[in-house]
Design an enzyme around this catalytic site. Structure first.
Site, PDB file in Angstrom:
ATOM      1  N   ASN A   6       0.871  -1.174   0.000  1.00 32.41           N
ATOM      2  CA  ASN A   6       0.000   0.000   0.000  1.00 32.41           C
ATOM      3  C   ASN A   6       0.911   1.228   0.000  1.00 32.41           C
ATOM      4  O   ASN A   6       1.487   1.571   1.037  1.00 32.41           O
ATOM      5  CB  ASN A   6      -0.904  -0.035   1.250  1.00 32.41           C
ATOM      6  CG  ASN A   6      -1.820   1.172   1.315  1.00 32.41           C
ATOM      7  OD1 ASN A   6      -1.802   2.025   0.426  1.00 32.41           O
ATOM      8  ND2 ASN A   6      -2.615   1.247   2.362  1.00 32.41           N
ATOM      9  N   LEU A   7       1.045   1.863  -1.147  1.00 34.47           N
ATOM     10  CA  LEU A   7       1.981   2.995  -1.251  1.00 34.47           C
ATOM     11  C   LEU A   7       1.398   4.266  -0.635  1.00 34.47           C
ATOM     12  O   LEU A   7       2.098   5.262  -0.510  1.00 34.47           O
ATOM     13  CB  LEU A   7       2.380   3.223  -2.718  1.00 34.47           C
ATOM     14  CG  LEU A   7       3.053   2.031  -3.413  1.00 34.47           C
ATOM     15  CD1 LEU A   7       3.584   2.439  -4.792  1.00 34.47           C
ATOM     16  CD2 LEU A   7       4.188   1.449  -2.582  1.00 34.47           C
ATOM     17  N   LYS A   8       0.109   4.219  -0.265  1.00 33.50           N
ATOM     18  CA  LYS A   8      -0.559   5.371   0.365  1.00 33.50           C
ATOM     19  C   LYS A   8      -0.295   6.631  -0.470  1.00 33.50           C
ATOM     20  O   LYS A   8      -0.369   6.556  -1.689  1.00 33.50           O
ATOM     21  CB  LYS A   8      -0.108   5.494   1.827  1.00 33.50           C
ATOM     22  CG  LYS A   8      -0.330   4.177   2.606  1.00 33.50           C
ATOM     23  CD  LYS A   8      -0.161   4.305   4.081  1.00 33.50           C
ATOM     24  CE  LYS A   8      -0.407   2.948   4.750  1.00 33.50           C
ATOM     25  NZ  LYS A   8      -0.326   2.966   6.196  1.00 33.50           N
ATOM     26  N   HIS A  84      -9.770   0.615   4.639  1.00 30.45           N
ATOM     27  CA  HIS A  84      -8.522   0.917   5.347  1.00 30.45           C
ATOM     28  C   HIS A  84      -8.800   1.901   6.484  1.00 30.45           C
ATOM     29  O   HIS A  84      -9.576   2.845   6.318  1.00 30.45           O
ATOM     30  CB  HIS A  84      -7.477   1.478   4.383  1.00 30.45           C
ATOM     31  CG  HIS A  84      -6.109   1.468   4.984  1.00 30.45           C
ATOM     32  ND1 HIS A  84      -5.716   2.370   5.928  1.00 30.45           N
ATOM     33  CD2 HIS A  84      -5.061   0.624   4.805  1.00 30.45           C
ATOM     34  CE1 HIS A  84      -4.470   2.095   6.310  1.00 30.45           C
ATOM     35  NE2 HIS A  84      -4.057   1.040   5.634  1.00 30.45           N
ATOM     36  N   GLU A  86      -7.181   4.286   7.585  1.00 30.72           N
ATOM     37  CA  GLU A  86      -6.895   5.695   7.275  1.00 30.72           C
ATOM     38  C   GLU A  86      -8.036   6.341   6.493  1.00 30.72           C
ATOM     39  O   GLU A  86      -8.242   7.545   6.557  1.00 30.72           O
ATOM     40  CB  GLU A  86      -5.551   5.797   6.533  1.00 30.72           C
ATOM     41  CG  GLU A  86      -4.395   5.519   7.482  1.00 30.72           C
ATOM     42  CD  GLU A  86      -3.094   5.090   6.816  1.00 30.72           C
ATOM     43  OE1 GLU A  86      -3.001   5.146   5.574  1.00 30.72           O
ATOM     44  OE2 GLU A  86      -2.177   4.678   7.561  1.00 30.72           O
ATOM     45  N   GLU A 150      -5.566  -5.404  10.080  1.00 29.72           N
ATOM     46  CA  GLU A 150      -4.570  -4.361  10.317  1.00 29.72           C
ATOM     47  C   GLU A 150      -4.917  -3.611  11.607  1.00 29.72           C
ATOM     48  O   GLU A 150      -5.695  -2.641  11.574  1.00 29.72           O
ATOM     49  CB  GLU A 150      -4.558  -3.359   9.163  1.00 29.72           C
ATOM     50  CG  GLU A 150      -4.169  -3.941   7.830  1.00 29.72           C
ATOM     51  CD  GLU A 150      -3.574  -2.886   6.912  1.00 29.72           C
ATOM     52  OE1 GLU A 150      -2.397  -3.020   6.577  1.00 29.72           O
ATOM     53  OE2 GLU A 150      -4.277  -1.920   6.560  1.00 29.72           O
ATOM     54  N   GLY A 156       2.162   1.904  10.975  1.00 30.93           N
ATOM     55  CA  GLY A 156       3.068   3.056  10.906  1.00 30.93           C
ATOM     56  C   GLY A 156       3.817   3.341  12.190  1.00 30.93           C
ATOM     57  O   GLY A 156       4.412   4.404  12.348  1.00 30.93           O
ATOM     58  N   SER A 186       3.201  -2.513  10.327  1.00 28.01           N
ATOM     59  CA  SER A 186       4.649  -2.529  10.595  1.00 28.01           C
ATOM     60  C   SER A 186       5.318  -3.849  10.203  1.00 28.01           C
ATOM     61  O   SER A 186       6.222  -4.328  10.891  1.00 28.01           O
ATOM     62  CB  SER A 186       4.933  -2.188  12.059  1.00 28.01           C
ATOM     63  OG  SER A 186       4.499  -0.861  12.340  1.00 28.01           O
TER      64      SER A 186
HETATM   65  P1  13P Z   1       2.712   0.162   7.842  1.00 30.32           P
HETATM   66  O1  13P Z   1       3.346  -1.024   7.174  1.00 30.32           O
HETATM   67  O2  13P Z   1       3.409   1.441   7.562  1.00 30.32           O
HETATM   68  O3  13P Z   1       2.486  -0.069   9.292  1.00 30.32           O
HETATM   69  O4  13P Z   1       1.267   0.356   7.169  1.00 30.32           O
HETATM   70  C1  13P Z   1       0.420  -0.746   7.096  1.00 30.32           C
HETATM   71  C2  13P Z   1      -0.753  -0.383   6.294  1.00 30.32           C
HETATM   72  O5  13P Z   1      -1.513   0.508   6.644  1.00 30.32           O
HETATM   73  C3  13P Z   1      -0.963  -1.101   5.041  1.00 30.32           C
HETATM   74  O6  13P Z   1      -2.236  -0.860   4.514  1.00 30.32           O
END
Ligand code: 13P
Length: 222
Positions: A6-8, A84, A86, A150, A156, A186
């Site tokens: 997930n490159l966000k 997600h 976020e 997740e 993060g 993570s």
């Molecule tokens: P991190 O790997 O940065 O914790 O993020 C996980 C994530 O949100 C994947 O969708």
């Protein structure tokens, strides 16, 4: 194992082209999905599957700022993320998530549906009840469904959930459905080998450790 990145809100069209080329040349049949930002989606042929981090449940129409199926189809994309944390934090309600799920299902898209509890829910021991409620929103029998667990407190932070916590939750989820199960939060090249050995863990959804392509390749090869 499924390795999903997930490159966000990272990578541009230019940098993702390089990312995709490097990742493709390192792959050797592994199952890899990458979710770049919309405007970085590429028409190049890669050895991994591109998916989208978001969409609006429409083909097209008067939805300012949104992206519908017509735009996604043009890239030949059939894989989407939904739920997600976020996006939930930005205000995506269960009603909208259900509409997105039902729309994606009507398109026969591959759905990675994300669920996960916050630290308070984790600390007070009500994770399973919380996750069960999140899963009530969707058709667990849908054949193109993957579920990603997740925990918000592990995203993060550099601190993955423990193998014991992940095992317990994935075992619980596998009792509720037959969908492949991913863990995210993570994940990195150091903990991937322990995580990949957890029973019921079919793969990982990686954020931070996937943004640098060399890092992501190391994680896959580890
Ligand atoms: P991190 O790997 O940065 O914790 O993020 C996980 C994530 O949100 C994947 O969708």
């Amino acid at each position: 194992m499924i390795y999903a990145a997930n490159l966000k809100c990272n990578h541009t069209r230019k940098s993702f082209k390089e990312y995709g080329t490097k990742l493709s040349s390192a792959l050797n049949g592994e199952s890899v999905l990458v979710f770049p930002p919309f405007c970085a989606l590429s028409e190049d042929k890669f050895k991994f599957t591109q998916g989208v981090q978001n969409f609006y449940p429409c083909d097209n129409g008067s939805f300012t700022g949104e992206i519908g199926a017509d735009m996604i189809d043009e890239f030949g994309i059939t894989t989407v993320l939904i739920g997600h944390s976020e996006r939930r934090a930005l205000g995506e309600s269960d009603v909208l998530l259900k509409a997105k799920f039902d729309f994606a299902k009507s398109k026969n898209w591959d759905i990675i549906y994300c669920i996960g509890e916050d630290d308070i829910t984790h600390m007070n021991g009500s994770t399973k009840e919380f996750l069960s409620e999140q899963l009530e929103n969707i058709d667990l029998e849908y054949e193109n469904l993957i579920i990603a667990y997740e925990p918000i407190w592990a995203i993060g932070t550099g601190k993955s959930a423990s193998v014991e916590v992940i095992s317990g939750v994935l075992e619980f989820m596998s009792s509720k459905c037959n969908a492949p199960l991913l863990y995210g939060g993570s994940v990195n090249e150091k903990n991937i080998s322990d995580i990949s050995q957890i029973p019921n863990c079919d793969g990982v959804l990686v954020g931070t450790a996937s943004w640098d392509v060399e890092n992501f390749i190391k994680l896959i090869k580890a």
